[in-house]
Scaffold this active site. Structure first.
Site, mmCIF file in Angstrom:
data_model
loop_
_atom_site.group_PDB
_atom_site.id
_atom_site.type_symbol
_atom_site.label_atom_id
_atom_site.label_comp_id
_atom_site.label_asym_id
_atom_site.label_seq_id
_atom_site.Cartn_x
_atom_site.Cartn_y
_atom_site.Cartn_z
ATOM 1 N N HIS A 97 -41.786 -0.885 45.307
ATOM 2 C CA HIS A 97 -41.404 -0.334 46.532
ATOM 3 C C HIS A 97 -41.697 -1.306 47.520
ATOM 4 C CE1 HIS A 97 -45.845 0.177 45.913
ATOM 5 N NE2 HIS A 97 -45.978 0.217 47.193
ATOM 6 N N HIS A 99 -42.373 -2.049 51.670
ATOM 7 C CA HIS A 99 -43.093 -1.738 53.005
ATOM 8 C C HIS A 99 -42.251 -2.025 54.127
ATOM 9 C CE1 HIS A 99 -47.155 -0.146 51.122
ATOM 10 N NE2 HIS A 99 -46.716 -1.003 50.203
#
Length: 131
Positions: A97, A99
């Site tokens: 992932h 950010h």
């Protein structure tokens, strides 16, 4: 299954910022700054180092698109784009992932602590990392 896979599969509710057939972007529950968003591939892969180039490329394109939108719509002055690979790097969920952390000023509650290492032999470092 991982918590992000559960979010992707709608077993856990989230605040969806963007979704297509390959990627899901959601608001981070712990907003480091206003608009903090996570972008993740729907296909499970542990982290950036383990991901195939196509997944990384597609996630990066979506992350850039959303970061531009978030910065514009929030009035932020910039954004940090961060991905952690491995526990030593601060990765707490083993699912790739990115950010997007909108930045408003240097006192907005987010930052990196930098402690440069002095007196390293750069020739030795170069030799090590380019083996």
């Amino acid at each position: 299954m991982c918590v992000f896979c559960d979010i992707i599969n709608k077993k856990i509710p989230s605040k969806v910022v963007y979704e297509d057939d390959k990627v899901l972007a959601i608001l981070d529950l712990s907003q480091l700054t206003y608009g903090h968003t996570l972008v993740m591939p729907k296909k499970h892969v542990d982290n950036f180092l383990e991901a195939d180039p196509e997944t990384v490329s597609y996630c990066a394109l979506v992350t850039q698109k959303l970061a531009r939108q978030i910065v514009k719509n929030t009035g932020a002055k910039g954004a940090n784009i961060v991905t952690n690979a491995g526990a030593a790097a601060g990765q707490s969920v083993n699912h790739l992932h990115f950010h997007i952390v909108p930045r408003y000023d240097e006192n907005d509650g987010f930052g990196f602590r930098e402690t440069p290492h002095e007196n390293l032999d750069l020739d030795e470092v170069l030799k090590t990392i380019t083996k």
